[in-house]
Design an enzyme around this catalytic site. Structure first.
Site, short mmCIF file in Angstrom:
data_model
loop_
_atom_site.label_atom_id
_atom_site.label_comp_id
_atom_site.label_asym_id
_atom_site.label_seq_id
_atom_site.Cartn_x
_atom_site.Cartn_y
_atom_site.Cartn_z
N SER A 68 45.89 39.06 30.71
CA SER A 68 45.23 37.76 30.72
C SER A 68 44.45 37.60 32.01
CB SER A 68 46.28 36.65 30.59
OG SER A 68 45.67 35.39 30.45
N ASP A 69 43.33 36.91 31.92
CA ASP A 69 42.55 36.61 33.11
C ASP A 69 41.84 35.28 32.88
OD1 ASP A 69 41.70 37.96 35.75
OD2 ASP A 69 39.85 37.10 34.97
#
Length: 194
Positions: A68-69
């Site tokens: 995730s970012d």
């Protein structure tokens, strides 16, 4: 059933994933997070989420790996972590009366078969008009120096907003759980079934 890995050392993402009551481990991904010159915020978070998940594949074969970012965008520009109180006040002045959009990229990589699922979740934060005194008091009380956009929505930051718009409030903290649950079910790992 493949084991679950969260490709992150973020305590906030860990806490969000713990809500699903499934066992997982955390591991630090090794990814260069420098944006490419031609990347949009959506493209950036999608690429980084995918790279984070896939970077751990050799260390964790036969696993489901979550990457995730997130980026914060105001007036078309990516807004990073302020790191200083002065920068935090500056970011909040810019956000005052405006809409800040968070883009969170999510990837689920099955290292056993190479199957990759990705999604980008937008989330809009509508700031109310803030006075200088309110901004100063908020920064002094919350110390949001390591938070993109200079606020913590899960804390005192809620006082800064007019409204929030998005499919999943967890997206704002950094891990879209609704989308993740859908991805996990497609991999045969339903959080409700253990």
């Amino acid at each position: 059933m493949p084991k679950l890995i969260l490709a992150s050392t973020s305590p906030w993402r860990r806490a969000l994933l713990e809500k699903l009551q499934i066992s997982f481990e955390c591991a630090a991904p090794e990814v260069d997070e420098t944006p490419h010159s031609d990347e949009s915020p959506r493209q950036l978070v999608l690429r980084l989420a995918q790279e984070k998940a896939q970077s751990l594949a050799s260390r964790y074969p036969d696993h489901l790996i979550i990457g995730s970012d997130q980026v914060c965008v105001l007036d078309g520009e990516i807004t990073g972590k302020p790191l200083t109180e002065e920068n935090a006040r500056l970011q909040l002045r810019k956000a005052s009366g405006n809409i800040v959009t968070f883009y969170t990229g999510l990837a689920l990589f099955n290292s056993a078969n190479g199957h990759l699922q990705t999604e980008v979740e937008p989330f809009d934060v509508h700031f109310r008009h803030l006075s200088e005194a309110e901004i100063d008091n908020y920064v002094r009380k919350e110390h949001p120096l390591h938070c993109a956009g200079s606020f913590k929505s899960e804390g005192f930051g809620i006082t800064l907003f007019e409204r929030l718009e998005g499919r999943d409030p967890n997206t704002l903290v950094g891990l879209p759980l609704i989308a993740l649950c859908q991805m996990l079910r497609r991999e045969g790992k339903n959080p409700l079934m253990g």
